[in-house]
Design a protein around this motif. Structure first.
Motif, PDB file in Angstrom:
ATOM      1  N   GLU A   1       0.773  -1.070   0.142  1.00 17.04           N
ATOM      2  CA  GLU A   1       0.097   0.033  -0.022  1.00 17.04           C
ATOM      3  C   GLU A   1       0.861   1.519  -0.122  1.00 17.04           C
ATOM      4  OE1 GLU A   1      -3.877  -0.137   0.179  1.00 17.04           O
ATOM      5  OE2 GLU A   1      -2.551  -1.891  -0.823  1.00 17.04           O
ATOM      6  N   LEU A   2       1.923   1.274  -0.835  1.00 16.10           N
ATOM      7  CA  LEU A   2       2.758   2.546  -0.924  1.00 16.10           C
ATOM      8  C   LEU A   2       2.230   3.731  -1.283  1.00 16.10           C
ATOM      9  CD1 LEU A   2       6.017   0.784  -2.598  1.00 16.10           C
ATOM     10  CD2 LEU A   2       5.586   1.276   0.068  1.00 16.10           C
ATOM     11  N   THR A   3       2.505   4.734  -0.814  1.00 16.53           N
ATOM     12  CA  THR A   3       1.774   5.950  -0.763  1.00 16.53           C
ATOM     13  C   THR A   3       0.457   6.273  -0.265  1.00 16.53           C
ATOM     14  OG1 THR A   3       1.096   6.216  -2.933  1.00 16.53           O
ATOM     15  CG2 THR A   3       3.402   6.386  -2.882  1.00 16.53           C
TER      16      THR A   3
ATOM     17  N   LEU B   1      -2.814   5.230   2.837  1.00 20.71           N
ATOM     18  CA  LEU B   1      -3.041   5.247   4.121  1.00 20.71           C
ATOM     19  C   LEU B   1      -2.394   4.373   5.150  1.00 20.71           C
ATOM     20  CD1 LEU B   1      -4.637   6.832   6.404  1.00 20.71           C
ATOM     21  CD2 LEU B   1      -6.675   5.378   5.948  1.00 20.71           C
ATOM     22  N   HIS B   2      -2.378   3.110   4.503  1.00 20.79           N
ATOM     23  CA  HIS B   2      -1.778   1.964   5.291  1.00 20.79           C
ATOM     24  C   HIS B   2      -0.737   1.528   4.883  1.00 20.79           C
ATOM     25  CE1 HIS B   2      -5.601   1.931   7.408  1.00 20.79           C
ATOM     26  NE2 HIS B   2      -6.594   1.708   6.044  1.00 20.79           N
ATOM     27  N   GLU B   3       0.191   2.231   4.328  1.00 24.76           N
ATOM     28  CA  GLU B   3       1.696   1.953   3.927  1.00 24.76           C
ATOM     29  C   GLU B   3       2.256   1.214   5.045  1.00 24.76           C
ATOM     30  OE1 GLU B   3       4.114   4.730   1.364  1.00 24.76           O
ATOM     31  OE2 GLU B   3       5.211   4.861   3.463  1.00 24.76           O
ATOM     32  N   GLU B   4       2.984   0.171   4.523  1.00 25.08           N
ATOM     33  CA  GLU B   4       3.858  -0.481   5.490  1.00 25.08           C
ATOM     34  C   GLU B   4       5.065  -1.128   4.850  1.00 25.08           C
ATOM     35  OE1 GLU B   4       3.413  -4.130   8.795  1.00 25.08           O
ATOM     36  OE2 GLU B   4       2.087  -4.098   6.906  1.00 25.08           O
ATOM     37  N   LEU B   5       6.131  -1.220   5.393  1.00 22.84           N
ATOM     38  CA  LEU B   5       7.188  -1.467   5.085  1.00 22.84           C
ATOM     39  C   LEU B   5       7.970  -2.513   6.059  1.00 22.84           C
ATOM     40  CD1 LEU B   5       7.806   1.253   3.444  1.00 22.84           C
ATOM     41  CD2 LEU B   5       9.659   0.402   2.477  1.00 22.84           C
ATOM     42  N   TRP B   6       7.931  -3.780   5.658  1.00 22.24           N
ATOM     43  CA  TRP B   6       8.568  -4.895   6.663  1.00 22.24           C
ATOM     44  C   TRP B   6       9.883  -5.366   6.229  1.00 22.24           C
ATOM     45  CZ3 TRP B   6      10.602  -9.602   6.602  1.00 22.24           C
ATOM     46  CH2 TRP B   6      10.523 -10.378   7.852  1.00 22.24           C
ATOM     47  N   ARG B   7      10.878  -5.476   7.213  1.00 20.41           N
ATOM     48  CA  ARG B   7      12.101  -5.873   6.899  1.00 20.41           C
ATOM     49  C   ARG B   7      12.639  -7.125   7.537  1.00 20.41           C
ATOM     50  NH1 ARG B   7      11.960  -0.350   7.097  1.00 20.41           N
ATOM     51  NH2 ARG B   7      12.656   0.790   5.163  1.00 20.41           N
ATOM     52  N   GLY B   8      13.424  -8.111   7.166  1.00 20.27           N
ATOM     53  CA  GLY B   8      13.938  -9.055   7.524  1.00 20.27           C
ATOM     54  C   GLY B   8      14.280 -10.303   6.885  1.00 20.27           C
TER      55      GLY B   8
ATOM     56  N   PRO C   1      -2.394 -11.492   4.738  1.00 19.44           N
ATOM     57  CA  PRO C   1      -1.683 -10.392   3.984  1.00 19.44           C
ATOM     58  C   PRO C   1      -2.868  -9.469   3.445  1.00 19.44           C
ATOM     59  CG  PRO C   1      -1.006 -12.639   3.372  1.00 19.44           C
ATOM     60  CD  PRO C   1      -2.172 -12.609   4.146  1.00 19.44           C
ATOM     61  N   GLN C   2      -2.617  -7.936   3.227  1.00 19.58           N
ATOM     62  CA  GLN C   2      -3.567  -7.055   2.897  1.00 19.58           C
ATOM     63  C   GLN C   2      -3.028  -6.102   1.864  1.00 19.58           C
ATOM     64  OE1 GLN C   2      -5.281  -5.652   6.491  1.00 19.58           O
ATOM     65  NE2 GLN C   2      -6.971  -6.961   6.551  1.00 19.58           N
ATOM     66  N   GLY C   3      -3.683  -5.868   0.620  1.00 14.83           N
ATOM     67  CA  GLY C   3      -3.295  -4.882   0.118  1.00 14.83           C
ATOM     68  C   GLY C   3      -2.216  -5.428  -1.156  1.00 14.83           C
ATOM     69  N   GLU C   4      -1.728  -4.659  -2.049  1.00 20.60           N
ATOM     70  CA  GLU C   4      -0.638  -5.132  -3.199  1.00 20.60           C
ATOM     71  C   GLU C   4       0.588  -5.181  -2.389  1.00 20.60           C
ATOM     72  OE1 GLU C   4      -1.668  -6.467  -5.872  1.00 20.60           O
ATOM     73  OE2 GLU C   4      -3.651  -6.406  -5.457  1.00 20.60           O
ATOM     74  N   TYR C   5       1.372  -6.004  -2.862  1.00 23.85           N
ATOM     75  CA  TYR C   5       2.645  -6.017  -2.268  1.00 23.85           C
ATOM     76  C   TYR C   5       3.909  -5.703  -3.328  1.00 23.85           C
ATOM     77  CZ  TYR C   5       1.061  -7.576   2.363  1.00 23.85           C
ATOM     78  OH  TYR C   5       0.545  -7.977   3.479  1.00 23.85           O
ATOM     79  N   THR C   6       4.838  -5.125  -2.914  1.00 22.34           N
ATOM     80  CA  THR C   6       6.115  -4.934  -3.675  1.00 22.34           C
ATOM     81  C   THR C   6       7.165  -5.965  -2.833  1.00 22.34           C
ATOM     82  OG1 THR C   6       5.404  -3.019  -4.561  1.00 22.34           O
ATOM     83  CG2 THR C   6       7.794  -3.439  -4.835  1.00 22.34           C
ATOM     84  N   ILE C   7       7.924  -6.810  -3.245  1.00 28.19           N
ATOM     85  CA  ILE C   7       8.736  -7.722  -2.731  1.00 28.19           C
ATOM     86  C   ILE C   7      10.236  -7.282  -3.284  1.00 28.19           C
ATOM     87  CG2 ILE C   7       9.486  -9.794  -2.102  1.00 28.19           C
ATOM     88  CD1 ILE C   7       6.534 -10.830  -2.744  1.00 28.19           C
TER      89      ILE C   7
END
Length: 260
Positions: free
Chosen positions: A170-172, A174-181, A195-201
């Motif tokens: 959900e980049l740019t 309301l619910h934008e999130e970046l998960w790192r690991g 999982p919710q929203g479209e993802y960029t991996i």
């Protein structure tokens, strides 16, 4: 949105939108009264010719996608290709691109990267394709739908369970999130939530493999490089990058090779 994008939408004759309902909200917000026509993956074959005809008649058409940049993993590619083939002008109006936005915020190397778009939907084809990317040293970027995220993460284990990954959704918005690991940690985390929203991996590239060679093998490699016209110093530097030996030790072996 940029001022330029708003101006273009206000002044063109027609807006070709992936979803006229979504784009309608955008147009209403910016008080744009330009008429819309749908252009999406299911009608692109029939509608591309119609839009090209209108452009050839002198009309100006703006192409709008639901999310991201039109033409990137998007049916807009077909329309742009048809316009180019017909000799019509295509003008890019820069906007958000999930691939670039995720890469720049990922913290992974961004000097060289590979955009792979959506992986194959079928598991066997997806795994086969990932096998070809195991040795890719550039940062990898994928798009994925929420209903396939868990399966794709499992298949990404082919690249290595400790490989660093960033899941941007959900980049740019309301619910934008970046998960790192790591990939294995991502699998564990998404077993606990939906999982919710479209993802960029974004996945880190493969580390360079270091090869251990005997002195005899190194001398043989050095002779081959010297025969190609490399200096002893340059040949030693190249081999040091590919092996576990320090450059100084390889250079000493290079000095032992007689000039021919």
């Amino acid at each position: 949105m940029t001022f330029r994008a708003v101006r273009i939408l206000q002044t063109v004759d027609l807006i070709a939108a992936e979803d006229t309902r979504h784009t309608g909200k955008l147009l209403q917000y910016f008080q744009v009264a330009t008429p819309q026509i749908s252009y999406h993956d299911h009608n692109r074959h029939g509608r591309t010719g119609e839009l090209v005809d209108r452009l050839q008649q002198g009309k100006a058409i703006a192409l709008v996608s639901d999310a991201g940049m039109p033409g990137i993993s998007d049916p807009g590619y077909d329309l742009v290709s048809a316009c180019v083939a017909a000799g019509l002008a295509v003008v890019p109006i820069p906007g958000c691109s999930a691939a670039i936005a995720a890469l720049t915020a990922s913290g992974l190397p961004s000097d060289r990267f590979v955009f792979e778009g959506f992986l194959p939907a079928k598991a066997s084809a997806r795994r086969t394709h990932l096998e070809t990317l195991k040795a890719e040293r550039r940062t990898l970027i994928f798009y994925e739908a929420p209903h396939r995220l868990r399966a794709t993460l499992q298949d990404l284990m082919i690249l290595g369970e400790t490989r660093q990954v960033v899941l941007a959704r959900e980049l740019t918005k309301l619910h934008e999130e970046l998960w790192r690991g790591t990939i294995s940690a991502a699998i564990a985390d998404y077993q606990q939530r939906e999982p919710q929203g479209e993802y960029t991996i974004v996945v880190a590239g493969a580390e360079q493999a270091h090869i251990t060679l005997s002195d005899t093998a190194i001398v043989a490699e050095l002779k081959s490089l010297l025969a190609q016209g490399l200096s002893r110093s340059e040949a030693s530097r190249q081999l040091a990058q590919q092996t576990t030996l320090p450059r100084r030790q390889i250079y000493q072996l290079a000095l032992s090779i007689a000039d021919e």
